[in-house]
Design a protein around this motif. Sequence first.
Motif, mmCIF file in Angstrom:
data_model
loop_
_atom_site.group_PDB
_atom_site.id
_atom_site.type_symbol
_atom_site.label_atom_id
_atom_site.label_comp_id
_atom_site.label_asym_id
_atom_site.label_seq_id
_atom_site.Cartn_x
_atom_site.Cartn_y
_atom_site.Cartn_z
ATOM 1 N N ALA A 1 3.981 2.697 2.587
ATOM 2 C CA ALA A 1 5.574 2.262 2.144
ATOM 3 C C ALA A 1 6.669 3.076 2.755
ATOM 4 N N ARG B 1 0.747 -1.075 0.196
ATOM 5 C CA ARG B 1 0.025 -0.109 -0.009
ATOM 6 C C ARG B 1 0.882 1.296 0.064
ATOM 7 N N PRO B 2 0.792 2.043 -1.003
ATOM 8 C CA PRO B 2 1.766 3.259 -1.174
ATOM 9 C C PRO B 2 1.893 3.886 0.360
ATOM 10 N N GLU B 3 0.635 4.446 0.739
ATOM 11 C CA GLU B 3 0.946 5.379 1.831
ATOM 12 C C GLU B 3 1.627 4.665 3.006
#
Lengths: 234, 479
Positions: B383, B379-381
């Motif tokens: 990472a 999940r990008p947030e």
Amino acid sequence: MNNARHTRSHSRLEENDSRLPAREPAGNPAIETLLQRPDLWRGRHSPLLPEGLSTGYPALDARLPGHGWPTGAITELLCDREGIGELHLLLPALAALSHRQGWIAWVGSPHLPYAPALAAHGFDLARLLVVHPSQPGDRLWAMEQILRSGSCGALVGWPPAALGERPLRRLQLAAEEGKAFAFLFRPGTAARVPSPAALRLRLEAAAGGLSLRVLKSRGGWAEGPFHLPWHAVA
Amino acid sequence: MLWLSLHLPHLALEIFTRAEAASDLPFVVMEGQGSRQRVHARNRAAAARGVVPGMSPATARALLGEHRVLPRRPEAEESALARLADWAGQFTPTVSLLPPQGLLLEIGGSLLLFDGVAALQQRIQGELKGLGYHASSGIAPTPSAAWLLARAGRPAPVMERNALRSALADLPLGILELSPAARATLEGMGLRHIGECLRLPRAGLARRLGPEVLHALLRALGELPDPRPLYLPPAHFAARLTLPSPVENSEGLIFAIRRLLDEMEGSLRGRGSGIRQLTLEFHHRGHAPSRLPVGLLSASREAAHLVSLLRCRLDAFPLPAPVEEITLSAGEFEPLDPVEGDFFSGPDAKETGERLVERLQARLGAGAVHGCRLVPEHRPERAWQPCPPGHSGAAAPLHPAPRPLWLLAPPQRLEEEGGIPRRNGRLRLLQGPERIEAGWWEGGTARDYFVAEDDSHSRLWVFREGNNVRHWFLHGIFS
């Protein structure tokens, strides 16, 4: 056509170089010291302009005196929109600097920089210093402290919109003292107000790249808009 | 062996007046109890106003005002002397106390390091002055002789034992600390100077005056042994400074704190240590003391750096009332590298980098200054994480796929038109979809990420989320 003019002037530069020692009067110390002054403009030939940091874009390097970002000085980047590639322009130089000594500081950025993207561009995260003060006065204070410290490689800053000449001059002196690269993002309206920055670039969006205009360049002169293409997205 | 002795005749005054910069303010110290209080010592400005020792407190207060008259503090003088002995440990490991107003330092072993006797003497006196103390010094091959020379105000060093007789010859007998009876006898015999005493036959002197006079002289000459107990510094540094009048402005406080920090720096230098934590307490009348803890990223003892940190912190520190007393207590001692900044030509880069971060955090708060660390997460947030600057670890990013330089937290909901998101006009989807599906245990849903471009050529990172009703969000900006 711009490129052609550049190559012509470059070759003329080389001729001038070979002829120059003969032209100078032999052994006149007063004239020698005068000619060594960094604030003496001698057309395109500025022997003492320090070597700049390569921007990573050869087309841009060719247009900048010192062939890169000026050391120990402020580069102002004036743009009105975000997402047009304004940080992308700086990234190759910042990534290269992040492998040397010194912090790469981000002060007052509009959003938090996304570490995975920075790492993907070759940025060494161990040098990253993110500073986001809550007061605008603290932003300028932090920028000055960071630039002057001598332990900063580069500063990327978003100063408050109404930035007067005196604070800018202080930041310029701090950058000189700490021998750091200072990149300040300012709104397009700042172009109307003179600034002590060594380099001022106006950035505008363009398809597939960025449209740049050199508004002011120490040791060089202003250039009309030219297009800098990206090679790949992100 | 060579001994340097320090005599601090104004110690009772200076433990107060060293806290202020201006020396033209009068100040008086009282001795005694209750109705028998008398002026014990006064500074030059008070003398100019007409205060003399032995005056009553009422008169002194009438001349100077309430605040500038304080009772004498013998225990504060003792602890100040002990701290000075601790501070002197940076010049030699052999320090002895000569209470109530003296110190002894064995400097024979330190001469090489400090460039000779004259340089060392000058440096010690200069640095003492910087701490706010005025001392006279004496240098001699025996401790007693050094002390006598210091008390008599003879700074010229005596380097050889056989020069001692002539050096001590014209010193008045009053500086030998003798009983009143012995002193009266000597005066009755017409003896004024040590040299005259030394010319008399020794057996007769011992018989007439008792052995103490003779022994004092023989110890000074080095003919009798004169062992001195070694001062052992305590395991913690704690110092207290009483201000001669209550102080409100931060510059005055910084001046007083600087005195304490300079003392601490000397003590730490003597131990080869630094501290990572210290606490300042400000005592007010009628209020509870205010505590200001200061932490450092790496052990340090430099007073200059600590003062600049404290200046930032004090600016934002509320004080309920004027400060009357400051207490400094340092945390645990940690060994510090013997090589300090100016040994090489330039400062150590890593140290100045940490100093910068400390300064920024002192003024802006620790949360406003951080680095970033990668987290192996889809999940990008998630990472990435904020971390202390410089401690980013060695993780590598998970995804080769494009990631924007700015990430919006939280993602912004976008309007859409016919299934295509809008932001200042319709967006053109350029790359994607990249499906990221994670966090099902937390109720996360699949997201399809796209690189989009808007009408003004800004590149954006958008995603479509949801299972049934799919909404568009803006998650990042490719800058």
